[in-house]
Every structure is written in structure tokens, then in C-alpha cells.
Design an enzyme around this catalytic site. Structure first.
Site, PDB file in Angstrom:
ATOM      1  N   CYS A 167       0.811  -1.224   0.000  1.00  0.00           N
ATOM      2  CA  CYS A 167       0.000   0.000   0.000  1.00  0.00           C
ATOM      3  C   CYS A 167       0.841   1.269   0.000  1.00  0.00           C
ATOM      4  O   CYS A 167       0.320   2.355  -0.247  1.00  0.00           O
ATOM      5  CB  CYS A 167      -0.933   0.025   1.196  1.00  0.00           C
ATOM      6  SG  CYS A 167      -2.246  -1.175   1.041  1.00  0.00           S
TER       7      CYS A 167
HETATM    8  N1  COA Z   1     -20.490  -8.969   7.818  1.00  0.00           N
HETATM    9  C1  COA Z   1     -21.012  -9.068   9.045  1.00  0.00           C
HETATM   10  N2  COA Z   1     -20.278  -9.266  10.148  1.00  0.00           N
HETATM   11  C2  COA Z   1     -18.947  -9.372   9.980  1.00  0.00           C
HETATM   12  C3  COA Z   1     -18.316  -9.279   8.726  1.00  0.00           C
HETATM   13  C4  COA Z   1     -19.149  -9.069   7.615  1.00  0.00           C
HETATM   14  N3  COA Z   1     -18.671  -8.960   6.367  1.00  0.00           N
HETATM   15  N4  COA Z   1     -16.987  -9.420   8.883  1.00  0.00           N
HETATM   16  C5  COA Z   1     -16.773  -9.588  10.191  1.00  0.00           C
HETATM   17  N5  COA Z   1     -17.953  -9.565  10.865  1.00  0.00           N
HETATM   18  C6  COA Z   1     -18.165  -9.722  12.311  1.00  0.00           C
HETATM   19  C7  COA Z   1     -17.081 -10.578  12.931  1.00  0.00           C
HETATM   20  O1  COA Z   1     -17.467 -11.943  12.865  1.00  0.00           O
HETATM   21  C8  COA Z   1     -17.044 -10.068  14.342  1.00  0.00           C
HETATM   22  O2  COA Z   1     -18.098 -10.659  15.089  1.00  0.00           O
HETATM   23  P1  COA Z   1     -17.864 -11.140  16.617  1.00  0.00           P
HETATM   24  O3  COA Z   1     -17.486  -9.892  17.346  1.00  0.00           O
HETATM   25  O4  COA Z   1     -19.181 -11.706  16.958  1.00  0.00           O
HETATM   26  O5  COA Z   1     -16.736 -12.125  16.521  1.00  0.00           O
HETATM   27  C9  COA Z   1     -17.385  -8.582  14.207  1.00  0.00           C
HETATM   28  O6  COA Z   1     -18.052  -8.452  12.944  1.00  0.00           O
HETATM   29  C10 COA Z   1     -16.165  -7.688  14.232  1.00  0.00           C
HETATM   30  O7  COA Z   1     -15.191  -8.211  13.303  1.00  0.00           O
HETATM   31  P2  COA Z   1     -13.794  -7.574  13.100  1.00  0.00           P
HETATM   32  O8  COA Z   1     -13.011  -8.345  12.098  1.00  0.00           O
HETATM   33  O9  COA Z   1     -13.173  -7.349  14.452  1.00  0.00           O
HETATM   34  O10 COA Z   1     -14.224  -6.199  12.421  1.00  0.00           O
HETATM   35  P3  COA Z   1     -13.531  -4.800  12.476  1.00  0.00           P
HETATM   36  O11 COA Z   1     -14.435  -3.851  13.134  1.00  0.00           O
HETATM   37  O12 COA Z   1     -12.109  -4.873  12.926  1.00  0.00           O
HETATM   38  O13 COA Z   1     -13.493  -4.394  10.925  1.00  0.00           O
HETATM   39  C11 COA Z   1     -11.894  -4.365   9.134  1.00  0.00           C
HETATM   40  C12 COA Z   1     -12.831  -5.189   9.994  1.00  0.00           C
HETATM   41  C13 COA Z   1     -11.119  -5.277   8.236  1.00  0.00           C
HETATM   42  C14 COA Z   1     -12.731  -3.407   8.294  1.00  0.00           C
HETATM   43  C15 COA Z   1     -10.952  -3.551  10.033  1.00  0.00           C
HETATM   44  O14 COA Z   1     -10.329  -4.389  10.995  1.00  0.00           O
HETATM   45  C16 COA Z   1      -9.865  -2.830   9.300  1.00  0.00           C
HETATM   46  O15 COA Z   1     -10.105  -2.063   8.380  1.00  0.00           O
HETATM   47  N6  COA Z   1      -8.613  -2.995   9.713  1.00  0.00           N
HETATM   48  C17 COA Z   1      -7.465  -2.327   9.135  1.00  0.00           C
HETATM   49  C18 COA Z   1      -7.311  -2.807   7.754  1.00  0.00           C
HETATM   50  C19 COA Z   1      -6.171  -2.198   7.033  1.00  0.00           C
HETATM   51  O16 COA Z   1      -5.833  -1.052   7.116  1.00  0.00           O
HETATM   52  N7  COA Z   1      -5.553  -2.999   6.260  1.00  0.00           N
HETATM   53  C20 COA Z   1      -4.560  -2.580   5.418  1.00  0.00           C
HETATM   54  C21 COA Z   1      -4.789  -3.304   4.171  1.00  0.00           C
HETATM   55  S1  COA Z   1      -3.825  -2.601   2.940  1.00  0.00           S
END
Ligand code: COA
Length: 374
Positions: free
Chosen positions: A156
Site C-alpha cells: 500500500c
Molecule cells: N459482515 C457481518 N459481520 C462481519 C463481517 C461481515 N462482512 N466481517 C466480520 N464480521 C463480524 C465478525 O465476525 C465479528 O463478530 P464477533 O465480534 O461476533 O466475533 C465482528 O463483525 C467484528 O469483526 P472484526 O473483524 O473485528 O471487524 P472490524 O471492526 O475490525 O473491521 C476491518 C474489519 C477489516 C474493516 C478492520 O479491521 C480494518 O479495516 N482494519 C485495518 C485494515 C487495514 O488497514 N488494512 C490494510 C490493508 S492494505
């Protein structure tokens, strides 16, 4: 020593949009089919049933509303779940080069330059269509640019690291005018069947013309300084290198052969890294938070950008001070901060200072401090 400047930028945006609702409908149909197909194994506890995704979760967790992709038919077909991107023959332009030509033409036009005046092309992206010959050399040839060209990959952060490389070469006089181009086909390395990340990425290509500030033909951004940093982490990873064939003898359907991340850990570890990086870069350049007119951040997650914006500015930034484009484009890897810069910089006044910052796998973080001129 010469002063480098960004004199033009361009964005190629694919014409196909996938909304969250369309994406979720496809994912949920896929999950239902998967669960039905593996009903016995799920009942026996051998594999886990796939849970449904939702538009509400995607918007609240990421701030993403839609994404542009090169091919939506494959992505939205529950039996396919990846883009149909037919392999190009050796006598055809590669996909990345084709996207790059469009973005480069726009950037050159804004800079008032012709491709023949360019003597460096850097194709900086998080995935390349092939290892060699470099995509950048193909772009150089298709454009009719001179000099030399090479590919680089810092995930990235590729665009800002590419800008630092080009700016340093312009400073020392080894090149006069560069194109840093970022064709990101993120739909190709996203696992669209994984609920935790199926909504994250989109496709795009950005390009920037960098040249000596005293040769700029119009309004431009002087590059005051650049700063790059890396720190190893496995929390964003893709194992799809050429050794996969010697390891397995075939292309296996292995989850680690596409983008994998520990999203929560990335969040926790990258935020302090980036906030500190920007604070130190600004302090070394003697820039106070109050002087910073704009922050063009990497576009991965809205909450992440809100946090960094608050930390850097010392207050909640106004929307125009920290423009986001991820609601429309999703995460476009290295191109994200450059899309924001390209779309939200024309209104700045001479003397205004801003900072482009990208971050991601590696971990890597790159910042480019710019000042509006002309
Ligand atoms: N739909 C519904 N629920 C979902 C889901 C989806 N698509 N994906 C995950 N969930 C659920 C999970 O199962 C979890 O449930 P639980 O608490 O009952 O276990 C809950 O939502 C939270 O999941 P989590 O993975 O902790 O979500 P989050 O709030 O961290 O968001 C991202 C996920 C990926 C958007 C976030 O972590 C993020 O953006 N991180 C940084 C990413 C980044 O910068 N990456 C660089 C890449 S270049």
C-alpha cells in the site's frame, strides 16, 4: 541540487461499480450454496458454516459504500467469486499497462507535458501482473517515453515510496522528469469468498508527473521532503510467489495465496506507527499542526483515517482538510492517497502545505510533504 515538484496527476477509474448491496447478495448466495454443499461436514463439525455478510457491517466497520472493478460479472457470480480477467498474450498490452496509459495521459495533460519529455517511469504497485519484463518498461515503450523504467512493490505504500525514489533522482539531476504510476488490480488478489475481507478492495490506477519545480508549466506542488519507513509484520500477507509451484507442483486453492490480514491487529499496530511517523516528519521540517492545510491519507478504513487526522491535527479535522475517497473506491492499495490528492488539491492557495501519507503491508509507511506553488 534541484527542487522536485508534482506537476500533474491522473486517475483511471474502471466503469463498473459494485455496490455493497450487490456484493453482499453475491456473498450470501455463495455462503448458502457452500453451506448446502458441505451440510454433512458442517453437521459433523469438520468445517465451519459460512456466516452471512451485511451492508450495515461493511459501512460501520470500514466506511466503504461501493468499489470500482475491472470485471463485476465474475465477482458477483456466486459460483465464481473472482473477476474474469483473461490472460493477455505476449503481443498484447498487459492489463496494468493499459490502465497506466489512461492515468499517465491525464497526468501528462495536467502537467502540460508530452510522454517523450519523460525520462523515468516507475510502476509502483502492490501486485504485478508478471515478474519481468517490468510492466514499467512496457508502459515506457507504449507511451514513447525515454530514459529508463522499473517496477517496485511496497504494497500500500508503493506510491509514496515511488515518489521518494523519483524525487531523489530529480534532486540529484540523474533524471529530469518522472512518471510514478500505480495500477492497482486489487480485485485479483482479494478473496471474495471470505466474509471478513470480501468488501475491502477496488481497482484503479493513479499517475503523477514529477519534475524540477523551476520547469513546471503551471500550478504545482513543490516536494519539501519525503520520508519512508518499514517494520516487518505478517499481519498483512500474500504468499503467492513463484515458489508455490515448486512447493506444490500445481496452483492449489490455498487461502494464503491471496490477501490475508489480521484486521484488528493492523488497526492497533499501524495507527501509532503512522501517527508517530507523520509527527516526526513534520517536526523535522519545522511544520506545526496548525500550518498543515491538508492530509491526503491512505484509504483503507474511515475510523483509521479519523484517528490519524485527529492525532496529526490535534483536533477533529474538517472534512475538506482530510478528504476521504474510500466510500466510493474502497481500499485501492497504494493508489488511495493519490486519488485523494488528485481530486482534492486544486483549491489550495500558494504557500499552503499538505501531506500525502500511505501505509500498509510490510509494515510500511511513506509520507510526502508538499507546498502549493505557482
Ligand atoms: N459482515 C457481518 N459481520 C462481519 C463481517 C461481515 N462482512 N466481517 C466480520 N464480521 C463480524 C465478525 O465476525 C465479528 O463478530 P464477533 O465480534 O461476533 O466475533 C465482528 O463483525 C467484528 O469483526 P472484526 O473483524 O473485528 O471487524 P472490524 O471492526 O475490525 O473491521 C476491518 C474489519 C477489516 C474493516 C478492520 O479491521 C480494518 O479495516 N482494519 C485495518 C485494515 C487495514 O488497514 N488494512 C490494510 C490493508 S492494505
Amino acid at each position: 541540487m534541484y527542487t522536485p515538484a508534482i506537476t500533474g496527476t491522473g486517475v483511471y477509474t474502471p466503469d463498473q461499480i459494485v455496490t455493497n448491496d450487490e456484493l453482499v447478495a453475491a456473498f450470501n448466495a455463495h455462503a448458502e450454496k457452500f453451506n448446502a454443499r458441505h451440510a454433512d461436514a458442517i453437521a459433523a463439525g469438520e468445517i465451519e458454516a459460512k456466516q452471512p455478510s451485511s451492508t450495515e457491517f461493511i459501512v460501520s466497520a470500514s466506511g466503504i459504500h461501493q468499489r470500482y472493478v475491472l470485471d463485476k460479472t465474475g465477482v458477483l457470480d456466486p459460483e465464481v467469486m473472482h473477476p474474469h480477467l483473461p490472460e493477455r498474450g505476449n503481443d498484447e498490452p498487459s492489463l496494468m499497462a493499459e490502465m497506466a496509459l489512461d492515468a499517465c495521459a491525464k497526468a501528462l495533460e495536467r502537467a502540460g507535458r508530452r510522454a517523450e519529455e519523460v525520462d523515468l517511469v516507475i510502476c509502483a504497485a502492490s501486485n504485478h501482473e508478471r515478474p519481468y519484463p517490468a510492466i514499467a518498461v512496457e508502459i515506457q515503450q507504449l507511451l514513447g517515453a525515454g530514459g529508463f523504467a522499473f517496477d517496485m512493490n511496497v504494497a500500500c505504500s508503493s506510491a509514496t515510496f515511488g515518489m521518494q525514489a523519483a524525487a531523489d533522482m530529480i534532486r540529484t539531476g540523474s533524471v529530469r522528469r518522472a512518471l510514478v504510476v500505480n495500477p492497482e488490480i486489487c480485485s485479483g488478489h482479494l478473496e471474495w469468498r471470505d466474509r471478513d475481507c470480501h468488501f475491502i478492495f477496488g481497482d484503479v490506477c493513479t499517475a503523477a508527473v514529477l519534475e524540477r519545480a523551476d520547469e513546471a508549466k503551471g500550478a504545482h506542488f513543490v516536494i519539501r521532503s519525503t520520508r519512508c519507513a518499514t517494520q516487518f509484520s505478517n499481519n498483512i500477507r500474500n504468499n503467492n510467489g513463484f515458489l508455490r509451484r515448486t512447493r506444490e507442483g500445481h496452483m492449489a486453492d490455498r487461502r494464503d495465496m491471496l490477501f490475508v490480514q489480521e484486521g484488528r491487529k493492523v488497526f492497533k499496530e499501524v495507527l501509532p506507527l503512522v501517527s508517530r511517523h507523520i509527527a516526526e516528519h513534520m517536526a523535522d521540517e519545522g511544520i506545526e499542526a496548525a500550518e498543515l492545510k491538508r492530509l491526503w491519507l491512505h484509504q483503507a478504513n474511515k475510523a483509521m483515517n479519523d484517528f490519524i487526522g485527529r492525532k496529526v491535527m490535534g483536533r477533529v479535522p474538517e472534512a475538506h482538510e482530510q478528504p476521504n475517497i474510500l466510500q466510493d473506491y474502497a481500499n485501492t492499495s497504494s493508489a488511495g492517497s493519490i486519488i485523494a490528492f488528485s481530486k482534492y488539491s486544486d483549491d489550495m492557495a500558494p504557500g499552503d502545505t499538505g501531506l500525502i501519507c500511505s501505509f500498509g503491508a510490510g509494515y510500511s509507511v511513506g509520507s510526502v510533504l508538499v507546498e502549493r506553488a505557482g
